[in-house]
Design an enzyme around this catalytic site. Structure first.
Site, PDB file in Angstrom:
ATOM      1  N   LYS A  16       0.819  -1.210   0.000  1.00 59.80           N
ATOM      2  CA  LYS A  16       0.000   0.000   0.000  1.00 59.80           C
ATOM      3  C   LYS A  16       0.861   1.272   0.000  1.00 59.80           C
ATOM      4  CE  LYS A  16      -3.759  -2.201   2.619  1.00 59.80           C
ATOM      5  NZ  LYS A  16      -4.738  -2.294   1.524  1.00 59.80           N
ATOM      6  N   SER A  17       2.176   1.117   0.107  1.00 59.55           N
ATOM      7  CA  SER A  17       3.048   2.284   0.208  1.00 59.55           C
ATOM      8  C   SER A  17       2.947   3.225  -0.990  1.00 59.55           C
ATOM      9  CB  SER A  17       4.501   1.853   0.419  1.00 59.55           C
ATOM     10  OG  SER A  17       4.659   1.240   1.682  1.00 59.55           O
ATOM     11  N   LYS A  67      14.394  -6.644   5.541  1.00 56.93           N
ATOM     12  CA  LYS A  67      14.646  -5.617   6.559  1.00 56.93           C
ATOM     13  C   LYS A  67      15.965  -5.815   7.309  1.00 56.93           C
ATOM     14  CE  LYS A  67       9.917  -4.114   7.458  1.00 56.93           C
ATOM     15  NZ  LYS A  67       8.903  -3.792   8.493  1.00 56.93           N
ATOM     16  N   ASP A 104       9.412   2.079  11.734  1.00 57.66           N
ATOM     17  CA  ASP A 104       8.335   1.256  12.281  1.00 57.66           C
ATOM     18  C   ASP A 104       8.071   1.584  13.746  1.00 57.66           C
ATOM     19  OD1 ASP A 104       7.642  -0.211  10.012  1.00 57.66           O
ATOM     20  OD2 ASP A 104       9.151  -1.750  10.389  1.00 57.66           O
ATOM     21  N   ALA A 133       8.276  -7.612  12.946  1.00 54.27           N
ATOM     22  CA  ALA A 133       7.502  -6.485  13.461  1.00 54.27           C
ATOM     23  C   ALA A 133       7.618  -6.381  14.973  1.00 54.27           C
ATOM     24  CB  ALA A 133       6.038  -6.625  13.054  1.00 54.27           C
ATOM     25  N   ILE A 227      -1.704  -5.249  14.135  1.00 49.65           N
ATOM     26  CA  ILE A 227      -0.955  -4.652  13.035  1.00 49.65           C
ATOM     27  C   ILE A 227      -1.334  -5.242  11.681  1.00 49.65           C
ATOM     28  CG2 ILE A 227       0.971  -4.164  14.583  1.00 49.65           C
ATOM     29  CD1 ILE A 227       2.547  -6.329  12.992  1.00 49.65           C
TER      30      ILE A 227
END
Length: 285
Positions: A16-17, A67, A104, A133, A227
């Site tokens: 969705k970025s 990441k 984040d 996350a 989340i």
């Protein structure tokens, strides 16, 4: 050439970025672009080398599974990214070098700021999940003095995560199925306390098993935070609302972390109005 940033991952089409950053770029009238780029693990080093040589490339957001893998290829790490052990934002500096950040943490904490600004005599968070996350969430909550209970399928992994992130004494781990069974524990008077329950796992996401959580483990007055973004209104959040509890959905963290990255890329604060209501409508169409 148009200045641009992008998001990388594998897979990436579902991100969705581009919609978030594109919305803000249009609102501000900036002559810039935000894209997505599929990058496989074997291509990561070559991708970063190529982009670092492109003066129009402002940087990228990094999603799974890269990441941690990007970190050895960066010239510098922001102290917070180094502490979390994960990078989700890379910025190209004027000299072409790359700096890694973690937004984040800020994104997760943003919807909790009003509550965290208050004085409490006790703060506790129950965190479900031990993946990437959870790392940012644990670091953010530790900085605000919460006592943590981290639940996962593997309690040794949960304890290792707390140890690696410098949690110190006084925190706890629990097997995931502990929270699935009903408890007869009687919570004391929670007035003056701040209790938080966070689903930091993929459980409850489309295509994943449901999150089994019996609400007898959730203290009165808790904030319940999921989340997961697909579906946005998860069964966990639905049940929490039915219990009269405040809820926070996954778009809150997603938009919050994007806002910090946007300013790093484009040098302007994104327009945040009406609780991001218009942007939320776009993202949920």
């Amino acid at each position: 050439m148009t200045r641009y940033a992008e998001v990388i991952g594998d897979p990436i089409a579902q991100s969705k970025s581009p919609a978030i950053h594109g919305y803000w770029l249009e609102k501000l009238g900036l002559d810039a672009d935000y894209r997505h780029c599929l990058v496989h693990a074997a291509e990561l080093e070559g991708y970063l080398t190529k982009r670092a040589a492109d003066p129009d490339w402002l940087g990228c957001n990094v999603t799974m599974p890269h990441k941690q893998a990007v970190m050895p290829h960066l010239a510098r790490l922001d102290p917070l990214a180094e502490k979390v052990g994960a990078v989700n934002t890379i910025v190209r500096e004027a000299d072409g070098s790359l700096t890694g950040y973690n937004t984040d943490v800020a994104g997760f904490l943003e919807p909790l700021q009003d509550e965290l600004a208050k004085q409490h005599y006790f703060r506790m968070a129950r965190i479900i999940g031990t993946g990437g996350a959870a790392r940012a969430i644990i670091v953010g909550l530790l900085e605000h003095g919460l006592t943590l209970v981290v639940a996962g399928r593997n309690t040794a992994k949960a304890q290792g995560l707390l140890d690696e992130l410098g949690a110190g004494e006084g925190h706890h781990v629990a097997p995931l199925d502990h929270f699935a069974e009903a408890s007869d524990f009687q919570f004391d008077d929670r007035e003056g306390c701040f209790d938080l329950v966070v689903n930091a796992s993929a459980l409850g996401m489309v295509g994943q098993p449901p999150l089994a959580l019996d609400f007898s483990h959730v203290p009165p007055g808790s904030v319940v935070y999921d989340i997961v973004t697909a579906p946005l209104d998860t069964p966990l959040l639905e049940e929490a609302r039915a219990q009269g509890l405040r809820t926070v959905d996954g778009l809150s963290m997603l938009i919050g972390q994007a806002a910090v990255a946007f300013e790093k890329f484009f040098g302007a604060a994104p327009p945040r109005v009406d609780g991001d209501a218009e942007l939320r409508r776009i993202l949920t169409q």
